[in-house]
Design an enzyme around this catalytic site. Structure first.
Site, PDB file in Angstrom:
ATOM      1  CD  GLU A 179      -2.696   1.044   2.621  1.00  0.00           C
ATOM      2  OE1 GLU A 179      -3.866   1.460   2.580  1.00  0.00           O
ATOM      3  OE2 GLU A 179      -2.180   0.572   3.653  1.00  0.00           O
ATOM      4  CE  LYS A 213      -7.548   0.332   3.691  1.00  0.00           C
ATOM      5  NZ  LYS A 213      -6.412   1.093   4.264  1.00  0.00           N
ATOM      6  CB  CYS A 254      -3.914  -1.929   4.621  1.00  0.00           C
ATOM      7  SG  CYS A 254      -2.939  -1.483   6.092  1.00  0.00           S
TER       8      CYS A 254
END
Length: 389
Positions: free
Chosen positions: A76, A205, A246
């Site tokens: 990321e 995301k 993440c």
């Protein structure tokens, strides 16, 4: 192809099957591939200097090519990690297009910056490890991360998982009260690029990191970032990828959908974990996702001090479907599976391990099948009837 999520989850998800072109599949492009293929997982210490970050990616791509990897996985914020939300917004990349003319997407970008990226890839692939000098005037130009990645992919012959880049074009956040203007936002986008430089899929995301731990962590990603609403899988030379980013790793139901409904074999978790949360949960979360879904998990990570405000845990990780750690790039609390010779046991170190670096993982499709046959979790999950009494 879009599939509405099962009602047992509280999220409105879609599974987007990011297939390679149907003709490729029909021709058996991946059906005939070897049962074993090699993945390279990068560990970086990215900053706000996009060109320097891309040169680090080029080095990793060169190493990946030299080691025979089919695909390179990046963490990321691989291309930009700034000090403020305003800096993130002002330097976001243009909207990313997946569809469109392949010939247009394949068009090479020319200029000294891209020549430097090519030279870096080739020299790190052949072992000479040279980085080209770039004129000061070229350095002042804001380089396109996507164009840089396409150049690196073509030169290395590797597919790329670009684990998270700030993409403009997200809907603004509504502000309460009269006369308040809507607040600009970006997407945190995980992009898959093939070896011809073609964007194959983009995942935005879904779960945003809004966390406050007194005296340790205080981050609010949603202040500048809009959540995505689609899950994405994508066929690749190493198998079917399930994309995430993440903080998503804390939501196991997302990975169940990626595997059960999307057919994912390799789960991707590119990250920039904080040091406190990394020490507490990083290895546990990743091995859990591998075990409960019987998949490989590849988690490229950021490590070290990025600026005065951000510091990342490290430990890029590759986990097999049985939950064994295949490779660990090390971080603030240990060298992982890497040599301890260059490990610095110091919480104040700029980086406790050498960066950039890569770890390698041979993806064994037969191992995935074997684990799933021995303990058929997916079948048992599908057949289970569970309700409150």
């Amino acid at each position: 192809m879009r599939i509405t999520s099962a009602p047992r989850h509280q999220y409105l998800y879609y599974v987007v099957l990011g297939f390679l072109a149907f003709n490729d599949l029909a021709k058996g492009t991946f059906a005939m591939q070897s049962q074993t293929s090699r993945a390279a997982v990068a560990q970086l210490r990215s900053t706000s200097d996009k060109l320097s970050n891309l040169l680090d990616v080029a080095k990793c791509a060169g190493w990946a090519k030299r080691e025979g990897a089919s695909m390179l996985f990046l963490p990321e914020c691989f291309g930009f990690l700034g000090e403020s939300g305003q800096e993130t917004l002002s330097r976001a990349e243009p909207p990313i297009l997946v569809s469109g003319s392949e010939s247009a997407q394949q068009k090479s970008v020319k200029g000294p910056i891209f020549d430097a990226l090519k030279l870096t890839v080739s020299s790190y692939a052949n072992g000479s490890e040279q980085v080209a000098d770039i004129s000061e005037s070229s350095v002042q130009i804001e380089v396109s991360l996507l164009d840089g990645l396409k150049t690196i992919a073509r030169e290395s012959g590797c597919w790329l998982s670009a684990g998270g880049m700030h993409e403009s074009g997200a809907p603004p956040a509504a502000m309460g009260g009269e006369g308040n203007e809507a607040k600009s936002r970006v997407y945190n986008s995980h992009v898959i690029i093939d070896s011809d430089g073609i964007v194959k899929s983009t995942y935005r995301k879904s779960h945003l990191f809004d966390v406050s731990i007194p005296n340790k962590v205080n981050l609010r990603e949603s202040a500048t970032t809009a959540p995505g609403e689609e899950l994405v899988v994508c066929d690749s030379p190493i198998g079917r990828l399930g994309l995430s980013t993440c903080y998503d790793v804390r939501f196991p139901e997302m990975y169940v959908d990626l595997v059960q409904r999307g057919g994912a074999e390799i789960l991707l978790v590119p990250s920039a974990f904080t040091v406190p949360t990394g020490k507490a949960h990083w290895h546990t979360l990743l091995t859990a996702r591998a075990i409960e879904n019987q998949c490989y998990v590849l988690a490229a990570a950021q490590v070290g001090k990025h600026n005065n405000k951000r510091k990342s845990y490290g430990h890029s990780l590759a986990v097999d479907p049985w939950g064994d750690i295949v490779a660990d790039a090390g971080g603030y609390d240990g060298a992982g599976t890497m040599s301890t010779e260059r490990y610095v046991e110091d919480e104040d170190a700029v980086s406790p391990v050498e960066v950039p670096s890569i770890i390698l993982c041979d993806i064994d499709r037969e191992k995935i099948n074997s684990v799933r046959e021995r303990i058929p979790i997916q079948q048992h999950r599908a057949n289970a009837v569970i309700r409150f009494g």
